[in-house]
Write a protein that holds these residues in place. Sequence first.
Motif, PDB file in Angstrom:
ATOM      1  N   ARG A 154       0.839  -1.197   0.000  1.00  0.00           N
ATOM      2  CA  ARG A 154       0.000   0.000   0.000  1.00  0.00           C
ATOM      3  C   ARG A 154       0.875   1.248   0.000  1.00  0.00           C
ATOM      4  O   ARG A 154       1.958   1.260   0.586  1.00  0.00           O
ATOM      5  CB  ARG A 154      -0.903   0.026   1.237  1.00  0.00           C
ATOM      6  CG  ARG A 154      -2.215  -0.712   1.124  1.00  0.00           C
ATOM      7  CD  ARG A 154      -2.087  -2.162   0.755  1.00  0.00           C
ATOM      8  NE  ARG A 154      -3.325  -2.907   1.018  1.00  0.00           N
ATOM      9  CZ  ARG A 154      -3.458  -4.199   0.800  1.00  0.00           C
ATOM     10  NH1 ARG A 154      -2.443  -4.904   0.320  1.00  0.00           N
ATOM     11  NH2 ARG A 154      -4.606  -4.802   1.055  1.00  0.00           N
ATOM     12  N   SER A 155       0.375   2.288  -0.632  1.00  0.00           N
ATOM     13  CA  SER A 155       1.095   3.562  -0.626  1.00  0.00           C
ATOM     14  C   SER A 155       1.007   4.179   0.765  1.00  0.00           C
ATOM     15  O   SER A 155       0.049   3.935   1.510  1.00  0.00           O
ATOM     16  CB  SER A 155       0.491   4.520  -1.647  1.00  0.00           C
ATOM     17  OG  SER A 155      -0.833   4.877  -1.257  1.00  0.00           O
ATOM     18  N   PRO A 156       1.988   4.996   1.168  1.00  0.00           N
ATOM     19  CA  PRO A 156       1.904   5.673   2.471  1.00  0.00           C
ATOM     20  C   PRO A 156       0.632   6.488   2.622  1.00  0.00           C
ATOM     21  O   PRO A 156       0.056   6.551   3.714  1.00  0.00           O
ATOM     22  CB  PRO A 156       3.150   6.564   2.469  1.00  0.00           C
ATOM     23  CG  PRO A 156       4.108   5.896   1.539  1.00  0.00           C
ATOM     24  CD  PRO A 156       3.248   5.283   0.471  1.00  0.00           C
ATOM     25  N   GLU A 157       0.180   7.112   1.521  1.00  0.00           N
ATOM     26  CA  GLU A 157      -1.032   7.935   1.582  1.00  0.00           C
ATOM     27  C   GLU A 157      -2.263   7.081   1.890  1.00  0.00           C
ATOM     28  O   GLU A 157      -3.132   7.475   2.673  1.00  0.00           O
ATOM     29  CB  GLU A 157      -1.228   8.664   0.247  1.00  0.00           C
ATOM     30  CG  GLU A 157      -0.172   9.693  -0.087  1.00  0.00           C
ATOM     31  CD  GLU A 157       1.113   9.079  -0.618  1.00  0.00           C
ATOM     32  OE1 GLU A 157       2.125   9.800  -0.698  1.00  0.00           O
ATOM     33  OE2 GLU A 157       1.111   7.868  -0.960  1.00  0.00           O
ATOM     34  N   LEU A 158      -2.321   5.880   1.301  1.00  0.00           N
ATOM     35  CA  LEU A 158      -3.466   5.014   1.544  1.00  0.00           C
ATOM     36  C   LEU A 158      -3.437   4.459   2.963  1.00  0.00           C
ATOM     37  O   LEU A 158      -4.479   4.384   3.628  1.00  0.00           O
ATOM     38  CB  LEU A 158      -3.501   3.871   0.531  1.00  0.00           C
ATOM     39  CG  LEU A 158      -4.679   2.910   0.657  1.00  0.00           C
ATOM     40  CD1 LEU A 158      -6.006   3.648   0.532  1.00  0.00           C
ATOM     41  CD2 LEU A 158      -4.584   1.798  -0.387  1.00  0.00           C
ATOM     42  N   ILE A 159      -2.264   4.080   3.450  1.00  0.00           N
ATOM     43  CA  ILE A 159      -2.156   3.581   4.820  1.00  0.00           C
ATOM     44  C   ILE A 159      -2.590   4.656   5.806  1.00  0.00           C
ATOM     45  O   ILE A 159      -3.326   4.397   6.769  1.00  0.00           O
ATOM     46  CB  ILE A 159      -0.718   3.108   5.116  1.00  0.00           C
ATOM     47  CG1 ILE A 159      -0.427   1.817   4.335  1.00  0.00           C
ATOM     48  CG2 ILE A 159      -0.518   2.873   6.619  1.00  0.00           C
ATOM     49  CD1 ILE A 159       1.001   1.341   4.446  1.00  0.00           C
ATOM     50  N   ALA A 160      -2.144   5.893   5.569  1.00  0.00           N
ATOM     51  CA  ALA A 160      -2.526   7.001   6.454  1.00  0.00           C
ATOM     52  C   ALA A 160      -4.032   7.234   6.411  1.00  0.00           C
ATOM     53  O   ALA A 160      -4.675   7.465   7.448  1.00  0.00           O
ATOM     54  CB  ALA A 160      -1.773   8.265   6.060  1.00  0.00           C
ATOM     55  N   HIS A 192      -9.185  -3.688   0.412  1.00  0.00           N
ATOM     56  CA  HIS A 192      -9.180  -4.473   1.645  1.00  0.00           C
ATOM     57  C   HIS A 192      -8.370  -3.700   2.685  1.00  0.00           C
ATOM     58  O   HIS A 192      -7.154  -3.571   2.570  1.00  0.00           O
ATOM     59  CB  HIS A 192      -8.579  -5.858   1.411  1.00  0.00           C
ATOM     60  CG  HIS A 192      -9.360  -6.694   0.437  1.00  0.00           C
ATOM     61  ND1 HIS A 192      -8.953  -7.957   0.033  1.00  0.00           N
ATOM     62  CD2 HIS A 192     -10.532  -6.450  -0.223  1.00  0.00           C
ATOM     63  CE1 HIS A 192      -9.845  -8.449  -0.821  1.00  0.00           C
ATOM     64  NE2 HIS A 192     -10.802  -7.543  -0.991  1.00  0.00           N
ATOM     65  N   LEU A 193      -9.045  -3.205   3.695  1.00  0.00           N
ATOM     66  CA  LEU A 193      -8.478  -2.255   4.649  1.00  0.00           C
ATOM     67  C   LEU A 193      -7.188  -2.761   5.281  1.00  0.00           C
ATOM     68  O   LEU A 193      -7.136  -3.862   5.836  1.00  0.00           O
ATOM     69  CB  LEU A 193      -9.505  -1.969   5.746  1.00  0.00           C
ATOM     70  CG  LEU A 193      -9.102  -0.935   6.802  1.00  0.00           C
ATOM     71  CD1 LEU A 193      -9.068   0.451   6.176  1.00  0.00           C
ATOM     72  CD2 LEU A 193     -10.090  -0.963   7.963  1.00  0.00           C
ATOM     73  N   MET A 194      -6.127  -1.939   5.204  1.00  0.00           N
ATOM     74  CA  MET A 194      -4.853  -2.239   5.843  1.00  0.00           C
ATOM     75  C   MET A 194      -4.323  -0.933   6.425  1.00  0.00           C
ATOM     76  O   MET A 194      -4.118   0.041   5.704  1.00  0.00           O
ATOM     77  CB  MET A 194      -3.861  -2.824   4.835  1.00  0.00           C
ATOM     78  CG  MET A 194      -2.793  -3.699   5.447  1.00  0.00           C
ATOM     79  SD  MET A 194      -1.873  -4.629   4.178  1.00  0.00           S
ATOM     80  CE  MET A 194      -0.550  -3.465   3.839  1.00  0.00           C
ATOM     81  N   THR A 195      -4.108  -0.902   7.751  1.00  0.00           N
ATOM     82  CA  THR A 195      -3.743   0.347   8.422  1.00  0.00           C
ATOM     83  C   THR A 195      -2.271   0.439   8.779  1.00  0.00           C
ATOM     84  O   THR A 195      -1.849   1.389   9.417  1.00  0.00           O
ATOM     85  CB  THR A 195      -4.577   0.522   9.704  1.00  0.00           C
ATOM     86  OG1 THR A 195      -4.350  -0.605  10.565  1.00  0.00           O
ATOM     87  CG2 THR A 195      -6.059   0.622   9.386  1.00  0.00           C
TER      88      THR A 195
END
Length: 403
Positions: A14-20, A70-73
């Motif tokens: 995941r990109s840092p922006e998506l994780i954030a 699929h949510l990944m934090t």
Amino acid sequence: MTEILTTHAGSLPRSPELIAANSARQVGEDGLTPEPTDEFRGVLRQAVADVVAKQREIGISIPNDGEYGHLMTSAVNYGAWWSYIFDRVDGLELTGEDHFSSEPVRSSPGDVRLTVFPDRRDWTIFQRAYQDPTSGITVGAQTTFPAATGPVSYSAAGRELVAQDTANLRAALDASGYATGFLPSLSPGSGSRIVDAHYGTVDAFLDAWVEVMAPEYEAIAAAGLIVQVDDPSIAENWDQINPEPSVEDYVAFTRKRVEAVNRALANVPTEQTRFHLCWGSWHGPHTTDIELRHIVGLLLEIDAKYYSFEAGNVRHEHEWTVWQDVELPEGKVIVPGVVSHATNVVEHPELVAQRIERFARIVGPERVIASTDCGLGGRIHPDIAWAKLESLVAGARIASSRL
């Protein structure tokens, strides 16, 4: 020259922006993630467009959305392939009891039952190593999962989320010049591994999950995409049965899960279906993995055109020889892993080519698509993950030139 196509097993970094953006969405006391905002949807849409474009740049033939829906934090996550479904299913509730906190379960001949996760045979044999943070073993964060406290069904929120997934991927495919791609989706057997506090029998709970997953498969196929059914349970359950069962008992236990997949796929064209089998993506010894030769017959009973499986890691690479003894049915395609999530070492393109050629010489190069063992996202560093995909494509080109 026969071109060897390339793909991967699903999850990408995941990109840092998506994780954030994912981290900013606070999970409620019910264990569910709140409805996405327009701002979040925009971040997700752009992230999917970018990851598909990156796959095009590398040369991947059959891409997906990286499982970005699929949510990944966090950057390290081994369970999003499974836990994503909990936001899409009614009838689930956080009860404090799951497969990490419950008591071990014992099986007996003719009565196969799954035990709790910490009672896995590989985890108990290497207990000291699993508990040693310097051992190199990683299984990801052990979170509390919900239990089924009422009838389970695919929710209205789930229908909105899968529609979002298909729309984002279709737009990204069009923008990058792809005709189609695939979306991974959970299997009924894997879904039914959560704690059942309502149905009372294993078979009834499995049947319920057939009805849960069918709408998601059908929605993906209706969007003109390939449905990838993710089902580690077919192979991985073997390690979660204590004591070790007979192969005959395990095959009988597992055949019900195969039949569940086929029932859930009843309204999906076989041409749009692929099935992913693995032995669990955690980084551990895996000494209690069942051998492919014992379950390859079950794999081929699944009503899919494409069969994805681990073939690149050191526990299963030798099993390419199984295909010398098994006839691949007409019209079917194998999708072996030729680079692995299980090591930080980036496979040399020549090794990748040799692995591809083994399979191609047995079943024919037109019936082989080169892939990864399992998802790379959340399991190895992003820079290493992308380097592995580059090596995958380079190796496929070498193999293509020789075949």
